[in-house]
Motif scaffolding. Structure first.
Motif, mmCIF file in Angstrom:
data_model
loop_
_atom_site.group_PDB
_atom_site.id
_atom_site.type_symbol
_atom_site.label_atom_id
_atom_site.label_comp_id
_atom_site.label_asym_id
_atom_site.label_seq_id
_atom_site.Cartn_x
_atom_site.Cartn_y
_atom_site.Cartn_z
ATOM 1 N N ASP A 136 -4.769 3.759 -8.497
ATOM 2 C CA ASP A 136 -3.533 3.132 -8.005
ATOM 3 C C ASP A 136 -3.588 1.643 -8.327
ATOM 4 O O ASP A 136 -4.569 1.144 -8.900
ATOM 5 C CB ASP A 136 -3.295 3.431 -6.516
ATOM 6 N N SER A 137 -2.555 0.917 -7.935
ATOM 7 C CA SER A 137 -2.477 -0.463 -8.408
ATOM 8 C C SER A 137 -3.620 -1.336 -7.900
ATOM 9 O O SER A 137 -4.140 -2.163 -8.649
ATOM 10 C CB SER A 137 -1.116 -1.079 -8.105
ATOM 11 N N TYR A 142 4.838 -7.290 -2.142
ATOM 12 C CA TYR A 142 4.232 -6.086 -2.705
ATOM 13 C C TYR A 142 3.756 -6.467 -4.110
ATOM 14 O O TYR A 142 4.406 -7.290 -4.766
ATOM 15 C CB TYR A 142 5.350 -5.048 -2.770
ATOM 16 N N TYR A 166 0.297 7.532 -12.773
ATOM 17 C CA TYR A 166 1.551 8.097 -13.295
ATOM 18 C C TYR A 166 1.572 8.204 -14.811
ATOM 19 O O TYR A 166 2.587 8.589 -15.386
ATOM 20 C CB TYR A 166 2.743 7.219 -12.883
ATOM 21 N N SER A 219 -0.624 5.714 -0.503
ATOM 22 C CA SER A 219 -0.558 5.311 -1.916
ATOM 23 C C SER A 219 -0.994 6.487 -2.788
ATOM 24 O O SER A 219 -1.515 7.494 -2.290
ATOM 25 C CB SER A 219 -1.506 4.134 -2.148
ATOM 26 N N THR A 220 -0.819 6.349 -4.101
ATOM 27 C CA THR A 220 -1.135 7.473 -4.989
ATOM 28 C C THR A 220 -2.613 7.892 -4.871
ATOM 29 O O THR A 220 -2.914 9.082 -4.809
ATOM 30 C CB THR A 220 -0.777 7.116 -6.448
ATOM 31 N N ASN A 227 4.156 -4.973 -6.663
ATOM 32 C CA ASN A 227 5.244 -4.632 -7.593
ATOM 33 C C ASN A 227 6.251 -5.781 -7.640
ATOM 34 O O ASN A 227 7.397 -5.668 -7.207
ATOM 35 C CB ASN A 227 5.972 -3.351 -7.150
ATOM 36 N N GLU A 279 7.046 4.493 -0.646
ATOM 37 C CA GLU A 279 8.284 4.049 -1.298
ATOM 38 C C GLU A 279 9.433 5.052 -1.089
ATOM 39 O O GLU A 279 10.571 4.771 -1.455
ATOM 40 C CB GLU A 279 8.058 3.848 -2.805
ATOM 41 N N HIS A 317 -2.765 3.965 -14.884
ATOM 42 C CA HIS A 317 -2.230 4.273 -13.558
ATOM 43 C C HIS A 317 -2.080 5.787 -13.402
ATOM 44 O O HIS A 317 -1.938 6.522 -14.384
ATOM 45 C CB HIS A 317 -0.871 3.567 -13.355
ATOM 46 N N HIS A 328 11.418 7.106 -6.570
ATOM 47 C CA HIS A 328 11.110 7.673 -5.249
ATOM 48 C C HIS A 328 12.364 7.992 -4.434
ATOM 49 O O HIS A 328 12.309 8.799 -3.506
ATOM 50 C CB HIS A 328 10.148 6.750 -4.489
ATOM 51 N N SER A 372 0.654 -0.627 -1.646
ATOM 52 C CA SER A 372 1.017 0.414 -0.682
ATOM 53 C C SER A 372 -0.230 0.923 0.045
ATOM 54 O O SER A 372 -0.147 1.471 1.127
ATOM 55 C CB SER A 372 1.748 1.563 -1.381
ATOM 56 N N HIS A 375 4.854 9.206 -0.747
ATOM 57 C CA HIS A 375 4.525 7.800 -1.001
ATOM 58 C C HIS A 375 5.370 6.946 -0.058
ATOM 59 O O HIS A 375 6.526 7.295 0.223
ATOM 60 C CB HIS A 375 4.836 7.463 -2.467
ATOM 61 N N PHE A 433 3.935 -5.380 -14.129
ATOM 62 C CA PHE A 433 3.342 -6.164 -13.044
ATOM 63 C C PHE A 433 1.848 -5.878 -12.869
ATOM 64 O O PHE A 433 1.083 -6.744 -12.447
ATOM 65 C CB PHE A 433 4.108 -5.957 -11.720
ATOM 66 N N MET A 434 1.420 -4.653 -13.212
ATOM 67 C CA MET A 434 0.004 -4.310 -13.043
ATOM 68 C C MET A 434 -0.841 -5.057 -14.084
ATOM 69 O O MET A 434 -1.902 -5.596 -13.771
ATOM 70 C CB MET A 434 -0.204 -2.800 -13.173
HETATM 71 P P1 13P Z 1 0.394 2.890 -6.020
HETATM 72 O O1 13P Z 1 -0.210 1.561 -5.781
HETATM 73 O O2 13P Z 1 0.427 3.776 -4.817
HETATM 74 O O3 13P Z 1 -0.243 3.573 -7.180
HETATM 75 O O4 13P Z 1 1.937 2.658 -6.351
HETATM 76 C C1 13P Z 1 2.374 1.956 -7.444
HETATM 77 C C2 13P Z 1 3.743 2.339 -7.781
HETATM 78 O O5 13P Z 1 4.330 1.790 -8.692
HETATM 79 C C3 13P Z 1 4.377 3.365 -7.010
HETATM 80 O O6 13P Z 1 5.627 3.648 -7.515
#
Ligand code: 13P
Ligand code: SF4
Length: 301
Positions: A37-38, A110, A23, A213-214, A112, A199, A21, A174, A127, A197, A61-62
């Motif tokens: 991103d996810s 979501y 992050y 989204s990211t 997540n 969030e 990811h 966030h 997102s 973002h 969750f991913m």
């Molecule tokens: P993204 O899908 O934008 O990467 O967001 C996932 C996430 O956990 C944001 O905090």
């Protein structure tokens, strides 16, 4: 041999693919086959026909979504403790309670969320596609969880009523961003474009020139003619932004915006998980089947 080289060697031997990811720690992003991103990572997990192992460097969750979409592959989460606190905020009981109260409202969750909640909903979203998913539904009143901020953002964009379940689900990382910090950075870099973002809180989103989204942020930064950017998401994204845009400048709104769970994965843990093929993510088939249907409906949109 450097640890990163050992991982690459082992990866080839075991026909593994590494998904990370946006992050994740820089050294992990650098050895990954895909960084995204996810939704992008879920898609990649789905497309990797030849891979036998998916080493998913992210949070619970991913990796769970990857396991749901790839029942015939071994999905490994290098650190089992890497769990998204926001995903824990929604329970199946909460969804059932809300459904009783609003029997006609479809349930959108979501990504997540835990697999059990995906199994209880009508359709999932990320997102990156939440606005399109909500627009695709005929209903004007929709149950949405667990992120209240994303629900508010989508409601603003679509004009539909989104009832948050639970009443106040949020991402602790966030929520650390404050409009006052954007003001200070804007004074120092008046030409800078602000990215946030969905969030983030609504006050924060109002300060942003772009909300997404990211990966949408990464795309925006690449395509924009601006040189300076103020960034409102987890700090890990700075590595990718700077790598892809070496002549541009990026400032994080708040230096402490670190998702501790995303940072639990290290090269060491990644190597051990792959070597021992441990931390296999499994979702019971009855739950996976229903959750897959909710994810598939999202992919159709
Ligand atoms: P993204 O899908 O934008 O990467 O967001 C996932 C996430 O956990 C944001 O905090
Ligand atoms: Fe969960 Fe927030 Fe971390 Fe994303 S940044 S994984 S939503 S806690």
């Amino acid at each position: 041999m450097a640890l990163s080289d050992k991982i690459q060697k082992l990866k080839k031997e075991k026909k593994a693919v590494i998904l990370a990811h946006n992050y994740q720690r820089p050294e992990i992003q650098d050895i990954a086959d895909y960084v995204g991103d996810s939704i992008e990572l879920s898609r990649k997990a789905n497309e990797e026909q030849d891979a036998e192992i998916i080493l998913f460097s992210a949070v619970d969750f991913m990796a769970e979504s990857a396991a749901i979409l790839n029942p015939n592959k071994k999905v490994l989460l290098p650190c089992l403790g890497a769990r998204c606190p926001m995903a824990q905020m929604l329970t199946v009981d909460e969804i059932k309670r809300a459904k009783k109260q609003y029997p006609k409202a479809p349930v959108v969750v979501y990504v997540n969320t835990l697999a059990s909640c995906k199994a209880e909903c009508d359709i999932c979203c990320t997102s990156a596609n939440a606005v399109e998913v909500i627009k695709s539904l005929e209903a004007d009143t929709i149950l949405f969880g667990p992120d209240k901020n994303l629900a508010e953002y989508v409601s603003e964009k679509t004009g539909k009523k989104l009832i948050p379940i639970p009443a106040n689900g949020f991402c602790p990382t966030h929520l650390l961003f404050q409009p006052e910090d954007v003001k200070v950075l804007k004074m120092q870099h008046p030409e800078a474009v602000t990215l946030a973002h969905p969030e983030c809180s609504s006050e924060m989103r109002k300060t942003a020139d772009f909300v997404g989204s990211t990966s949408k942020m990464c795309r925006y930064a690449k395509e924009s003619s601006a040189k300076d950017f103020i960034v409102g998401t987890e700090e890990g994204i700075l590595h990718r932004l700077r790598k892809e845009n070496p002549t541009k400048n990026f400032w994080l709104i708040y230096e402490g915006a670190v998702c501790p769970n995303m940072k639990l994965t290290t090269l060491d843990k990644l190597y051990t998980a792959l070597k021992e093929e441990k931390n296999v993510v499994k979702v019971p088939e009855a739950v996976a089947k229903k959750a897959r249907a909710s994810l598939d409906r999202m992919f159709e949109v």
